[in-house]
Design an enzyme around this catalytic site. Structure first.
Site, PDB file in Angstrom:
ATOM      1  N   THR B 174      20.873 -27.633  44.318  1.00  0.00           N
ATOM      2  CA  THR B 174      21.362 -28.524  45.388  1.00  0.00           C
ATOM      3  C   THR B 174      20.484 -28.482  46.636  1.00  0.00           C
ATOM      4  O   THR B 174      19.849 -27.484  46.937  1.00  0.00           O
ATOM      5  CB  THR B 174      22.794 -28.146  45.793  1.00  0.00           C
ATOM      6  OG1 THR B 174      22.846 -26.739  46.017  1.00  0.00           O
ATOM      7  CG2 THR B 174      23.773 -28.504  44.714  1.00  0.00           C
ATOM      8  N   GLY B 213      22.783 -19.551  46.077  1.00  0.00           N
ATOM      9  CA  GLY B 213      23.364 -18.203  45.981  1.00  0.00           C
ATOM     10  C   GLY B 213      22.284 -17.176  45.664  1.00  0.00           C
ATOM     11  O   GLY B 213      21.472 -17.389  44.769  1.00  0.00           O
ATOM     12  N   GLU B 467      29.928 -27.039  41.291  1.00  0.00           N
ATOM     13  CA  GLU B 467      29.677 -27.388  39.879  1.00  0.00           C
ATOM     14  C   GLU B 467      30.412 -28.665  39.487  1.00  0.00           C
ATOM     15  O   GLU B 467      31.117 -28.720  38.469  1.00  0.00           O
ATOM     16  CB  GLU B 467      30.068 -26.226  38.960  1.00  0.00           C
ATOM     17  CG  GLU B 467      29.184 -25.008  39.229  1.00  0.00           C
ATOM     18  CD  GLU B 467      28.962 -24.152  37.989  1.00  0.00           C
ATOM     19  OE1 GLU B 467      28.992 -24.692  36.853  1.00  0.00           O
ATOM     20  OE2 GLU B 467      28.737 -22.944  38.167  1.00  0.00           O
TER      21      GLU B 467
END
Lengths: 736, 736
Positions: B174, B213, B467
């Site tokens: 993303t 992340g 997601e």
């Protein structure tokens, strides 16, 4: 910054600093695309935004007043909000306490009415501070106003209860084992006639005063709710001022033990604590005796009308109805402004090659436009609720038992009680849901603390359970509705018998005056978006389900259950009736608001038109959401219900065109919004990026050498280690 | 503890320590009332709790395995959870990283299947760690498995990608400006044929990799999604391994800039970051080339079946369906156990003088029992979803273009894709709602961080947007349903023409095989709680609204809109059809579960009976919640709908009697529950109090001297100061 620290930062930046995003800046003179997109939205306005603000706020003067206060808060360094998301609980509490000094300055320089408006704005930006200050100002001081005699009030005022010179109060009602059922609190206040004192005592673990805001670090005194015991007889729960700490040292007084309740879901700026009181003696005069009195001789005199003591408890509920509308507006400003500039996926009919704005997706309109309409409904409902409360309190303050109009006063109290119970629950639920829907409508970025909606959810969530759990309040409202229904039936039956029209029900349940007509009412092909149809539809369905709830209780009574049991058995009916009634109530307040706006000097036909469309959207959306109820009572046919759906979709599109002007009319400054996604200028990405960088400056890796390097460089056990020198016999055999 | 620190603590305790609650302890030998209350509940069990656990977990062996893992985690000091609520973001990240070493030990000593079960338990107690570890294990390593050639896979494995010796990966998909629309990512990967390298570049601010992340502090390498450009031609988004940091020093590599995304709503143990890549060169071989290949000469070879690359992306969705059921069970264990011991308000028919248990209130049963039934529905649905995914992946892994059964493989992929999209959204929404309802059902104590539900909400909330945003996934599912509807129409029409039965639709949409019968179906007075009626009711209403959505799209097409526009215009129809379908889907999976349980060796008639009642409750409660849909399609009459309501209330009472045995059967240890309100022994107050005290030990007042003392002792401006020596002329005149 000290030189050595400067040097260190410079070093850090050299090695691991993220570069500033200067290289990403737009070419000189060119607006970011999102800023242009926002401007385009404003160009669509078909009404005068500022005038709508005046209509909503009750005129230019009030609107300007609010802007002035926002500016004052924005410039007050103790109220800075940009760094609030990264403060720890302890830092937040410190920061919160810092604000007391400046807010007290305003308290002593403006009227209480104006000051309350200031607090309403404060609650939008810092609900933790609002609560901490409100514990003293609303709860402790409110308890003195409501329960102290005038002499007692003057005494505590002289001790500093108004100006916080010398004392700060907290409000010790709830216990570990008791929240909603105040009557069953366990703490005792036993009168010792010989000493002319009360002995306050916490008898069990569940009697520990719990959740007490301001107890952990702030308060010198508490208003303690305890069971009054005189000569061995219990007189129910009364309130007592109990000193907690020495104001010179903040040492706990003997017999007082206090601990910190610690971390919460939100509002960490308020220092909730627990308190145990172990055989602590206070003078008899510390019992607040406006209502119940205990004399030197131990005679207990109870008030003739217990109900009159309840009025002040409704203040918090009223404030929460108003707050719900305001917080919903803030959340919607963020989500709608973001949706007006965020683009995702290209659509085959996009002419300019840009992706489609979220706000142009029918499904996104469906997600946000009904909630926008609902925020307007809550706005008008909050105004009405506040008016009802103020008028009731005015009458209550001047009332005394035996007055000729006492019955009317009690009627007004009952109406305010029932209405505020239902609306507190309904509006706080609506608002919490609005915040979460807005958060999800911002996609992944809604999960960042810096975009504001996550914290808003956590701060607001408590409103659904405090000052009356929402489910219990909704049931109370249902009980009120059932009693209204019975009264309306009696009035109708009497009127039939006597041939004379009976008295009218209170406006909020005015539909019960026409219940017979309403029960058979049908849309019958009239346009479903007509406000008269919408209003009648809600009146009809409300009558239907209130009657049902009443009949269900009657049936239980006929089966021999007593009233309390019957009400519990029918609680699902009560809950449902109250919810349906609340939808209708908000619809009516919205329609009233549309009508009142017509006579506002600031109103224009364009404003009346957009308000009308919003009211239609609210009415039809809520009908759609409760389709089962309407089909069950038969007001709408299935095909009319399809028209309702089609109209909701149509109105979502219509309102979408004015969505940015509408949230602009809420007139919250960027400081109040405190979210890069909700910026007025639409420059969301640059501000979001800048905020993330400011809040998370480059730093030396906090644990590379301690945790990561040993992990990456560890030796993984190999086969030699597994054997560890053991000559395995089986293996030897195999090898032979 | 150092002596001086000990001394200081002792001093503190002497002066301001809250006393331990020893004085509150129960008389020797007497159980706390809440413990007795819990025991009473267990005594009501009418089925064998442990056997239900075996039925749910698939046998004793699997259930024991889970208990063993819970114990291992509980004893692992890095996984201690009692103090988790008071850790700051930075402390939480440190703690989270500490856990890597021990979890890797398990990874290298057990099968991947068993290890995945371990991770599923970890996700229940520490979703932040689960995410941080999952970024490497699920996303980075998953990307290698799914997109690397076998040679590339072996290469990265040799570099440490399996064991984390030498490298840790993250997953950079993303961007600030793009989440859902992966195809429009802006980052570029331009092939430089001369150097045999790709140049990876972040061209704009919105192209910044965002939310990554593990980027802020953990990863050495990233799988970067970027637009492949070869010889000026764009080939769409592909994935590339990009080294980020020197594993020896964690210094960022040239051209790489990384910053910390900072504070989030929850899951602060994971270090999300942003990444910009500025003209960074990587070897051509770092592009993952299992599907698309770029040769030394710059020839691009694209895979014959693009769809085959999507399978692995469904793993996350599948895991979330399973996780939703598990987290809902945990939340319900807390709220239901608390409701079984918390008493509030006395009821007139309470024999023993005690107040009434929350669980005995019909309204509280109404709040929690349907959610309990829903948790069972999600349990069985999760098992089915996992099976569907595993089977599909097995076929996909062995499939290659040109295989004879390729059409079936693609069918299975399509079914898994459509089903997982709808269920991920539906179940995560259900679970988030369950958590919040459970939190509110705990009243005020639900707002404390230590009671666990607040943090659970904050940690879980992200699942609704990551997601695949839930709304977008629901629309995808709606699109899948419309395409199934068209297919079913075609099959039916062909069958009519040919006289031969056509092929059957996939089981999940099997109702479409009988759409003509189902559209006219009615309950017609059969018992509404009959599972056959419930199943038919959901099939009928699903057919009705899927058909409607399909027809709405057809109408748009007839009006000349292209398919994409038509689908957007009908998005509300799609959303609604998908939701109705999902309710029905869960109902069917629950009924399947009831049937399968009959043949389980651990099952008994009593277990079958309670499962049957739960399935009836789920089916009828969801019908009640969607009353509008059923009245609209006409399956139930208004009076039958009343019977549905009556049956829901009845079943809530029935299930309430077994509520504690049922949550006991979920078999979560107190360590996993990590909430004093949800303690198995029912001793909630003592443990809650003890936890609050342990987490908030007595301390010196943190800011009394700095902030409070000056406030309390400040001088308030008096009249003399106001005049400040000025002789006011008007006043003088007045005085004359």
């Amino acid at each position: 910054m000290a030189p050595s620290s400067e040097r260190r930062t410079a070093q850090l930046e050299k090695h691991i600093a993220p570069q500033a995003c200067a290289s990403y800046a737009n070419p000189v003179g060119q607006k970011p695309a999102t800023v242009q997109a926002m401007q385009d939205e404003r160009d669509r306005a078909n009404f005068e935004v500022q005038k709508l603000t005046y209509v909503l706020e009750g005129g230019k003067k009030a609107a300007d007043q609010k802007q002035k206060m926002m500016l004052e808060l924005e410039r007050d360094v103790t109220f800075r909000m940009y760094d609030i998301h990264d403060l720890t609980k302890d830092e937040l509490r410190y920061r919160t306490m810092e604000k007391f000094h400046n807010i007290l300055h305003h308290l002593s320089n403006e009227s209480v009415a104006i000051f309350k408006q200031r607090l309403a704005i404060v609650s939008l930006i810092d609900p933790g501070f609002w609560t901490r200050f409100g514990v003293h100002f609303g709860l402790f001081f409110g308890a003195l106003q409501g329960s102290a005699t005038s002499g007692q009030f003057a005494y505590w005022a002289s001790k500093g209860a108004v100006s916080l010179n010398g004392m700060i109060g907290c409000f010790a009602m709830t216990e570990l084992g008791h929240g909603s059922n105040v009557a069953a609190l366990e703490t005792t206040a036993t009168f010792d006639a010989a000493a002319d004192q009360f002995i306050i005592h916490t008898p069990t673990i569940t009697a520990t005063k719990w959740w007490i805001g301001g107890a952990a670090h702030t308060a010198t005194h508490a208003v303690v709710f305890a069971q009054l015991i005189v000569n061995g007889k219990k007189y129910g729960v009364k309130s007592f001022v109990v000193p907690l700490r020495d104001p010179k040292t903040y040492t706990l007084l003997p017999g007082i033990n206090i601990g910190d309740i610690g971390k919460k879901m939100g509002r960490d700026g308020i220092d909730n604590g627990w308190i145990t009181v172990t055989n602590v003696r206070i003078p008899r005069a510390y019992m607040l005796m406006k209502h119940t009195k205990v004399s030197r001789q131990g005679e207990v005199k109870e008030p003739p009308l217990q109900q009159l003591t309840y009025g002040a408890l409704l203040q918090g509920r009223t404030a929460m109805v108003v707050d719900s509308g305001n917080v919903a507006k803030k959340a919607l400003t963020i989500a709608i402004r973001y949706a007006a500039v965020r683009r995702q996926f290209s659509s085959s009919n996009s002419a300019n090659g840009l992706e489609t704005k979220l706000l142009d997706y029918p499904i996104h309109q469906r997600r946000l436009m009904p909630l926008l309409a609902q925020a307007f409904a809550m706005h008008f409902t909050g105004m009405e609720m506040q008016k009802m409360y103020d008028q009731m309190m005015e009458r209550l303050d001047s009332a005394s038992p035996g007055d000729a109009d006492m019955e009317e006063v009690l009627e007004a109290l009952k109406e305010t009680h029932g209405t505020s119970a239902g609306l507190k629950a309904f509006c706080t639920w609506n608002c919490l849901n609005t915040i979460e829907q807005c958060r999800q409508a911002c996609g992944g970025h809604g999960y960042s603390a810096y975009t504001g909606l996550a914290g808003m959810y956590n701060d607001f969530a408590v409103q659904c359970t405090w000052e009356g759990d929402n489910t219990i309040l909704t049931l109370q409202s249902g009980r009120y509705l059932i009693s209204c229904y019975r009264e309306a039936c009696a009035i109708r039956d009497n009127a039939k018998k006597s041939g004379k029209p009976g008295k009218k029900m209170a406006p909020g349940v005015g539909y019960l005056n026409h219940m017979d007509e309403l029960l058979g009412a049908k849309c019958n092909g009239r346009p479903v978006h007509d406000l008269a149809v919408i209003a009648e539809a809600w009146d009809s369905v409300s009558t239907f389900f209130v009657k049902r709830a009443g009949e269900a209780v009657d049936e239980c009574l006929r089966n021999g259950q007593d009233l309390d049991v019957a009400l519990e058995e029918c609680s699902q009916h009560r809950l449902y009736a109250s919810k349906i009634h609340s939808f209708g109530y908000l619809t009516h307040r919205f329609i009233d608001g549309v009508n009142t706006a017509k006579s506002s000097p600031d109103s224009t036909p364009a404003i009346q038109n957009i308000l009308l469309q919003l009211a239609q959207l609210y009415g039809l959306y809520t009908i759609e959401e409760n389709a089962g109820a309407f089909l069950q009572c038969g007001y709408f046919s299935p095909s009319e219900m399809d028209q309702v759906r089609t109209n909701v979709t149509r109105l979502c599109k219509t309102v979408r065109d004015q969505a940015i002007p509408l949230v602009d009319a809420f007139a919250y400054s960027d400081y109040i919004i405190n979210s890069p996604l909700g910026r007025a200028d639409g420059n969301v990405y640059e501000h979001y990026y800048a905020q993330i960088k400011r809040a998370n400056p480059p730093q030396e890796h906090p644990y590379f050498h301690k945790l990561i390097k040993p992990l990456l460089e560890r030796e993984v056990l190999d086969n030699d280690d597994e054997e560890a020198g053991l000559e395995d016999e089986d293996e030897d055999e195999d090898e032979e």
